[in-house]
Design an enzyme around this catalytic site. Structure first.
Site, mmCIF file in Angstrom:
data_model
loop_
_atom_site.group_PDB
_atom_site.id
_atom_site.type_symbol
_atom_site.label_atom_id
_atom_site.label_comp_id
_atom_site.label_asym_id
_atom_site.label_seq_id
_atom_site.Cartn_x
_atom_site.Cartn_y
_atom_site.Cartn_z
ATOM 1 N N SER A 137 0.853 -1.328 -0.034
ATOM 2 C CA SER A 137 0.442 -0.229 -0.036
ATOM 3 C C SER A 137 0.884 1.323 0.294
ATOM 4 C CB SER A 137 -1.143 -0.363 1.112
ATOM 5 O OG SER A 137 -1.472 1.219 1.010
ATOM 6 N N HIS A 151 -7.664 -5.227 -0.042
ATOM 7 C CA HIS A 151 -6.207 -4.330 0.220
ATOM 8 C C HIS A 151 -5.564 -5.051 1.644
ATOM 9 C CE1 HIS A 151 -3.864 -1.524 -0.302
ATOM 10 N NE2 HIS A 151 -3.740 -0.720 0.563
ATOM 11 N N GLU A 201 -9.414 -6.027 -3.403
ATOM 12 C CA GLU A 201 -8.595 -5.047 -3.251
ATOM 13 C C GLU A 201 -9.428 -3.665 -2.414
ATOM 14 O OE1 GLU A 201 -5.585 -4.171 -2.386
ATOM 15 O OE2 GLU A 201 -4.322 -4.710 -4.153
#
Length: 534
Positions: A227, A446, A339
């Protein structure tokens, strides 16, 4: 009587010696390594030596707030390195613990245990052949550049494969990425912002100076992150100041911001932060005198990105990748199949309940920052009738628009210049470690891949990995560490992962129990809508 006393004394001595031996075996080993700033005493358990809370730069507080990181002074004596240092100032979230500390520039080193060597004395560079040193992996944590800390990540699984792992803290949010005209004016480079990236560069420079003393090879340093950590890796690929500090790069879900705002736009945002912090005079002195809590509250955005400041980032990441003017090292780049489900859960389900059909187009507009008419047109590519719920329709759209197709774009650009391997994490049953259950399955949301590489501190009860998932974890750990060792993820015992080729457009699907090549990534994620093939 004399013989009895002699025998009794001998028995006491033997018992005492045996007890001392047991105590010595039970006591944890405390290895010592002499860094260039002074010796540190770590801890050892389960075959792993851990050196925690090592400062790599001076505390960026007081007059050093919003300045490039400065060297840390030498210490006298042996510094205890058995506990993590404070992590950087942030508000509480599911992804990080609250902190008010600006004295936070610490890193942690995890190495394979080295027997009894170094228990009681300082170990400097021990003269071993450079070819015997281990590859090094430097982990940059995620958290939108707003939250997170290094101590959530236990690197045991990676270290057991014969690598040295370093995890780092870096300045976050308003302390790490505030651009402001007053800060630019006092800078010799007429730039501001990107202090968190400078911290990461300082940590990488520390690795270059010191890691050989921990058995690591400074010529084989892999930076990897997820990320915002992945965005940081992209930034180091694009930054001339990072040249020579690393030799391979792994980007996990980090392609969500391939373009960055110019310095002027970031400065304009910074003036708003200053006003909300009570600095209507917009001076650097007022900002440096402001309390930590007031500054944390003054930053009202949900995510932070670096700015094109002309120094750390002379151009956007996408421009650097397009032109080939980046630090050319082998790259692994990928994303997760689902995600955006994490963000739909966090921002919609857990706030106001499941998304309704009536709110669907408005949610698209809010997600992408587009007008309602544009959102309605985009909804036609993700009709509600094609999905079990509006939540999952919005999740698919957000995944494709923000993560998946940008990852593919980055892969296609990078692969023209450097060896590149592309992946998609694809475990639809991955445990959710950050958020409670919601109305839809999280799938491969995610950040769900991180637990296949690290043992994570989790705030949410969750099941352990199944045998099939453990098999996937073993394959991923092997891929990541093989790549750190050779620049190629392939080695004996792992399913073959072909290098990315623009003609075949193949990604490695990281799905249990065995990874396999996939060829429908672009169609699956509607990349013709979001990122037409360059």
């Amino acid at each position: 009587m004399r013989n009895f006393r002699c025998s009794a004394l001998q028995g006491v001595l033997v018992a005492g010696i045996a007890f001392a031996a047991v105590q010595a075996r039970a006591a944890p080993r405390r290895p010592v390594v002499a860094t260039r700033d002074g010796p540190v005493r770590g801890i050892s358990s389960d075959g792993i030596d851990r050196y925690l809370g090592i400062p790599y730069a001076a505390a960026p507080a007081g007059d050093l707030r919003w300045r490039p990181p400065q060297p840390h002074g030498r210490w006298t004596g042996v510094r205890d390195a058995s506990a993590f240092g404070a992590h950087c100032a942030q508000r509480a979230s599911p992804f990080g613990l609250a902190s008010a500390s600006e004295d936070c520039l610490f890193l942690n080193v995890f190495t394979p245990g080295r027997g009894e060597h170094g228990d009681d004395g300082e170990r400097e560079d021990d003269g071993e052949d450079e070819d015997e040193r281990l590859p090094v992996m430097v982990w940059i944590h995620g958290g939108a550049l707003l939250v997170g800390e290094s101590d959530d990540y236990d690197a045991t699984r990676l270290v057991q494969k014969g690598v040295v792992v370093v995890t780092i803290n870096y300045r976050l949010g308003v302390f790490g990425f505030l651009a402001h005209p007053a800060l630019s004016a006092e800078s010799p480079d007429h730039a501001s912002g990107n202090y968190g990236l400078m911290d990461q560069q300082a940590a990488l420079a520390w690795v270059q100076r010191n890691i050989a003393r921990f058995g690591g090879d400074r010529r084989r340093v892999t930076i990897f992150g997820e990320s915002a950590g992945g965005l940081s890796v992209h930034s180091h690929l694009a930054s001339p100041l990072s040249a020579g500090l690393f030799h391979r790069a792994i980007v996990e879900s980090g392609a969500y911001a391939l373009t960055q705002p110019p310095l002027a736009a970031a400065e304009a945002q910074g003036t708003g932060v200053a006003s909300r912090a009570g600095c209507d005079d917009q001076t650097a002195s007022c900002l440096r005198a402001a309390p930590v809590d007031k500054l944390l509250a003054a930053l009202t955005v949900a995510t932070v990105v670096p700015d094109v400041d002309g120094r750390v980032l002379p151009q956007t990441i996408q421009a650097a990748f397009t032109s080939g003017s980046f630090n050319r090292v082998p790259v692994i780049e990928g994303s997760n199949h689902d995600e955006w489900r994490l963000f739909v859960a966090l921002n919609i389900d857990l706030v106001s309940g499941p998304l309704t059909a009536a709110r669907y187009v408005g949610a698209i507009a809010a997600t992408l920052g587009v007008p309602p008419g544009t959102a309605a047109a985009l909804a036609s590519f993700y009709p509600l009738a094609a999905y079990p719920s509006p939540d999952l329709a919005l999740s698919a759209l957000g995944t494709d628009a923000i993560f998946a197709c940008n990852a593919r774009k980055a892969v296609r650009l990078l692969s023209q210049f450097v060896p590149t391997h592309a992946y998609e994490f694809n475990d639809e049953d991955a445990p959710q470690l950050f958020l409670p259950p919601v109305s839809f399955p999280y799938g491969s949301a995610h950040a769900s891949e991180i637990q296949y590489l690290f043992d994570l501190r989790s705030q949410v009860p969750h099941p352990d990995l199944t045998p099939a998932q453990r098999g996937l974890s073993q394959a991923m750990v092997a891929y990541w560490t093989n790549f750190a060792r050779t620049g190629n993820p392939n080695w004996f015992g792992t399913p073959f992962w072909p290098a990315y080729d623009r003609a075949t457009d193949q990604f490695q699907s990281l799905a249990p129990p065995v990874p396999a090549v996939e060829s429908a990534f672009a169609a699956d994620h509607k990349c013709a809508v979001w990122a037409p093939t360059p």
